[in-house]
Design a protein around this motif. Structure first.
Motif, PDB file in Angstrom:
ATOM      1  N   VAL A   1       0.841  -1.200   0.000  1.00 27.49           N
ATOM      2  CA  VAL A   1       0.000   0.000   0.000  1.00 27.49           C
ATOM      3  C   VAL A   1       0.875   1.249   0.000  1.00 27.49           C
ATOM      4  CG1 VAL A   1      -1.687   1.357   1.313  1.00 27.49           C
ATOM      5  CG2 VAL A   1      -1.941  -1.126   1.149  1.00 27.49           C
ATOM      6  N   ARG A   2       1.874   1.260   0.846  1.00 30.69           N
ATOM      7  CA  ARG A   2       2.759   2.429   0.930  1.00 30.69           C
ATOM      8  C   ARG A   2       3.487   2.677  -0.388  1.00 30.69           C
ATOM      9  NH1 ARG A   2       5.539   1.460   6.909  1.00 30.69           N
ATOM     10  NH2 ARG A   2       3.803   2.256   8.166  1.00 30.69           N
ATOM     11  N   GLU A   3       3.952   1.613  -1.027  1.00 35.07           N
ATOM     12  CA  GLU A   3       4.704   1.769  -2.272  1.00 35.07           C
ATOM     13  C   GLU A   3       3.805   2.257  -3.405  1.00 35.07           C
ATOM     14  OE1 GLU A   3       6.621  -1.919  -3.047  1.00 35.07           O
ATOM     15  OE2 GLU A   3       7.991  -1.772  -1.328  1.00 35.07           O
ATOM     16  N   THR A   4       2.619   1.681  -3.520  1.00 35.10           N
ATOM     17  CA  THR A   4       1.710   2.115  -4.584  1.00 35.10           C
ATOM     18  C   THR A   4       1.222   3.537  -4.342  1.00 35.10           C
ATOM     19  OG1 THR A   4      -0.174   1.066  -3.425  1.00 35.10           O
ATOM     20  CG2 THR A   4       0.937  -0.226  -5.135  1.00 35.10           C
ATOM     21  N   LEU A   5       1.059   3.903  -3.085  1.00 32.09           N
ATOM     22  CA  LEU A   5       0.630   5.264  -2.764  1.00 32.09           C
ATOM     23  C   LEU A   5       1.745   6.265  -3.090  1.00 32.09           C
ATOM     24  CD1 LEU A   5      -1.771   6.810  -1.689  1.00 32.09           C
ATOM     25  CD2 LEU A   5      -0.894   6.502   0.631  1.00 32.09           C
ATOM     26  N   ALA A   6       2.985   5.895  -2.793  1.00 27.06           N
ATOM     27  CA  ALA A   6       4.117   6.764  -3.126  1.00 27.06           C
ATOM     28  C   ALA A   6       4.242   6.929  -4.640  1.00 27.06           C
ATOM     29  CB  ALA A   6       5.403   6.188  -2.542  1.00 27.06           C
ATOM     30  N   ALA A   7       4.026   5.845  -5.382  1.00 27.34           N
ATOM     31  CA  ALA A   7       4.088   5.912  -6.843  1.00 27.34           C
ATOM     32  C   ALA A   7       2.977   6.813  -7.387  1.00 27.34           C
ATOM     33  CB  ALA A   7       3.964   4.507  -7.437  1.00 27.34           C
ATOM     34  N   PHE A   8       1.811   6.746  -6.776  1.00 26.79           N
ATOM     35  CA  PHE A   8       0.708   7.610  -7.193  1.00 26.79           C
ATOM     36  C   PHE A   8       1.045   9.078  -6.956  1.00 26.79           C
ATOM     37  CE2 PHE A   8      -3.046  10.036  -5.815  1.00 26.79           C
ATOM     38  CZ  PHE A   8      -3.784  10.007  -6.977  1.00 26.79           C
ATOM     39  N   ILE A   9       1.587   9.389  -5.784  1.00 28.14           N
ATOM     40  CA  ILE A   9       1.946  10.771  -5.457  1.00 28.14           C
ATOM     41  C   ILE A   9       3.006  11.297  -6.423  1.00 28.14           C
ATOM     42  CG2 ILE A   9       3.015  12.242  -3.711  1.00 28.14           C
ATOM     43  CD1 ILE A   9       1.688  10.469  -1.588  1.00 28.14           C
ATOM     44  N   ASP A  10       3.998  10.477  -6.751  1.00 29.46           N
ATOM     45  CA  ASP A  10       5.036  10.890  -7.704  1.00 29.46           C
ATOM     46  C   ASP A  10       4.425  11.183  -9.075  1.00 29.46           C
ATOM     47  OD1 ASP A  10       7.040  10.717  -5.846  1.00 29.46           O
ATOM     48  OD2 ASP A  10       7.689   8.706  -6.438  1.00 29.46           O
ATOM     49  N   ALA A  11       3.484  10.339  -9.496  1.00 34.71           N
ATOM     50  CA  ALA A  11       2.837  10.538 -10.792  1.00 34.71           C
ATOM     51  C   ALA A  11       2.025  11.832 -10.801  1.00 34.71           C
ATOM     52  CB  ALA A  11       1.941   9.347 -11.123  1.00 34.71           C
ATOM     53  N   VAL A  12       1.377  12.140  -9.688  1.00 38.91           N
ATOM     54  CA  VAL A  12       0.601  13.381  -9.591  1.00 38.91           C
ATOM     55  C   VAL A  12       1.535  14.587  -9.707  1.00 38.91           C
ATOM     56  CG1 VAL A  12      -0.798  14.823  -8.052  1.00 38.91           C
ATOM     57  CG2 VAL A  12      -1.267  12.372  -8.248  1.00 38.91           C
ATOM     58  N   ARG A  13       2.647  14.539  -9.024  1.00 35.77           N
ATOM     59  CA  ARG A  13       3.601  15.650  -9.082  1.00 35.77           C
ATOM     60  C   ARG A  13       4.105  15.873 -10.500  1.00 35.77           C
ATOM     61  NH1 ARG A  13       7.015  13.907  -3.690  1.00 35.77           N
ATOM     62  NH2 ARG A  13       5.687  14.937  -2.138  1.00 35.77           N
ATOM     63  N   ARG A  14       4.447  14.785 -11.181  1.00 34.34           N
ATOM     64  CA  ARG A  14       4.930  14.922 -12.550  1.00 34.34           C
ATOM     65  C   ARG A  14       3.862  15.523 -13.454  1.00 34.34           C
ATOM     66  NH1 ARG A  14       6.936   9.717 -11.519  1.00 34.34           N
ATOM     67  NH2 ARG A  14       5.250   8.822 -12.776  1.00 34.34           N
ATOM     68  N   HIS A  15       2.641  15.059 -13.260  1.00 30.75           N
ATOM     69  CA  HIS A  15       1.543  15.577 -14.085  1.00 30.75           C
ATOM     70  C   HIS A  15       1.310  17.057 -13.852  1.00 30.75           C
ATOM     71  CE1 HIS A  15      -2.294  15.980 -16.057  1.00 30.75           C
ATOM     72  NE2 HIS A  15      -2.830  16.402 -14.923  1.00 30.75           N
ATOM     73  N   LEU A  16       1.332  17.486 -12.612  1.00 28.28           N
ATOM     74  CA  LEU A  16       1.084  18.894 -12.312  1.00 28.28           C
ATOM     75  C   LEU A  16       2.217  19.787 -12.797  1.00 28.28           C
ATOM     76  CD1 LEU A  16      -0.429  18.566  -8.722  1.00 28.28           C
ATOM     77  CD2 LEU A  16      -1.649  18.920 -10.878  1.00 28.28           C
ATOM     78  N   ASP A  17       3.413  19.231 -12.955  1.00 27.75           N
ATOM     79  CA  ASP A  17       4.551  20.004 -13.455  1.00 27.75           C
ATOM     80  C   ASP A  17       4.551  20.129 -14.975  1.00 27.75           C
ATOM     81  OD1 ASP A  17       5.517  20.532 -10.957  1.00 27.75           O
ATOM     82  OD2 ASP A  17       6.916  18.840 -10.939  1.00 27.75           O
ATOM     83  N   GLU A  18       3.767  19.271 -15.636  1.00 24.62           N
ATOM     84  CA  GLU A  18       3.730  19.329 -17.095  1.00 24.62           C
ATOM     85  C   GLU A  18       2.998  20.586 -17.567  1.00 24.62           C
ATOM     86  OE1 GLU A  18       1.832  15.731 -18.228  1.00 24.62           O
ATOM     87  OE2 GLU A  18       3.560  14.447 -17.765  1.00 24.62           O
ATOM     88  N   LYS A  19       3.385  21.055 -18.757  1.00 26.85           N
ATOM     89  CA  LYS A  19       2.766  22.257 -19.307  1.00 26.85           C
ATOM     90  C   LYS A  19       1.447  21.957 -20.014  1.00 26.85           C
ATOM     91  CE  LYS A  19       7.071  24.837 -19.949  1.00 26.85           C
ATOM     92  NZ  LYS A  19       7.950  25.536 -20.908  1.00 26.85           N
ATOM     93  N   THR A  20       1.262  20.706 -20.404  1.00 30.21           N
ATOM     94  CA  THR A  20       0.029  20.320 -21.076  1.00 30.21           C
ATOM     95  C   THR A  20      -0.743  19.373 -20.175  1.00 30.21           C
ATOM     96  OG1 THR A  20       1.180  18.498 -22.184  1.00 30.21           O
ATOM     97  CG2 THR A  20       0.988  20.596 -23.355  1.00 30.21           C
ATOM     98  N   PRO A  21      -2.082  19.371 -20.249  1.00 29.39           N
ATOM     99  CA  PRO A  21      -2.889  18.511 -19.387  1.00 29.39           C
ATOM    100  C   PRO A  21      -2.801  17.061 -19.787  1.00 29.39           C
ATOM    101  CG  PRO A  21      -4.289  19.644 -20.968  1.00 29.39           C
ATOM    102  CD  PRO A  21      -2.905  20.205 -21.151  1.00 29.39           C
TER     103      PRO A  21
END
Length: 236
Positions: free
Chosen positions: A216-236
């Motif tokens: 659970v902790r690992e999948t949650l950390a992977a989700f958070i990392d993916a969210v950060r990358r997405h929010l840093d992108e210039k396109t949706p």
């Protein structure tokens, strides 16, 4: 003179003969303003969309962490599962599932898939936790009964001395326990399945609860990392 005027218009980019230059400039300015307005509108829309996705992600993470805490509180409990089932259902099947649904709607697909892995890990943790909790409750109940029952005490003594689960004394010991009526059939079956016989003291077999927690902790950390990358992108 007319030829010079036409040449001047052509040189300035006006391709329509007889159209005033000021009108040409006005049209170009209007087009530029319209394009700028479209760019601004798209940027505003993208910002609003990412803000909505950020909010959905925050709600999902908080719900998942709360569900994880609820499962771990259940881990060592010796109380009946019914005491915890309502809270577990609320956290995992209620709050987290609703937050996951919003993630699926808001997107993007990459984040939805990452969130799905968290949900699967949480479901596995819940199942393992419930199994561990049911066994712990039955074991605690049986040990308490052994304090006032020589039959149960002797049966537990036999279970610590057997060579393994196939030892004939295992069946006889459980039959003796069943004869006292102390355990409900479901509790007895749980213990026979998950109690490690032949050990001293008797122990409950591992249900992989700690490994499930790490998943659970690992999948949650992977989700958070993916969210950060997405929010840093210039396109949706």
């Amino acid at each position: 003179m007319q030829t010079e005027a036409i040449a001047a218009l052509a040189a300035s980019g006006a391709a329509v003969l007889g159209v005033p230059a000021a009108l040409i400039v006005g049209v170009r300015q209007a087009r530029a303003a319209h394009h700028a307005a479209e760019v601004t509108a798209h940027a505003t829309h993208d910002q609003a969309r990412k803000a909505a996705r950020r909010e959905a992600a925050v709600v999902f993470v908080l719900a998942a962490e709360s569900a994880l805490d609820e499962c771990m509180r259940m881990y060592e409990s010796k109380e009946p599962i019914e005491i915890y089932s309502a809270d577990i259902e609320k956290r995992v099947l209620g709050d987290t599932s609703r937050a996951f649904t919003v993630m699926r709607i808001e997107g993007p697909e990459e984040l939805a898939q990452k969130a799905k892995k968290v949900m699967l890990a949480l479901s596995e943790l819940t199942l393992r936790g419930a199994r561990r909790q049911r066994t712990a409750h039955a074991w605690h109940h049986l040990k308490q009964a052994a304090e006032s029952s020589d039959v149960i005490s002797a049966a537990l003594g036999e279970l610590t001395e057997v060579s393994g689960p196939d030892d004939p004394r295992v069946r006889a010991a459980w039959q003796a326990v069943a004869g006292t009526g102390v355990l409900a059939p479901g509790m007895e079956h749980t213990l026979r399945t998950h109690l490690r016989v032949g050990s001293h003291p008797l122990l409950i077999k591992s249900t992989g609860m700690l490994d499930a927690r790490e998943e659970v902790r690992e999948t949650l950390a992977a989700f958070i990392d993916a969210v950060r990358r997405h929010l840093d992108e210039k396109t949706p």
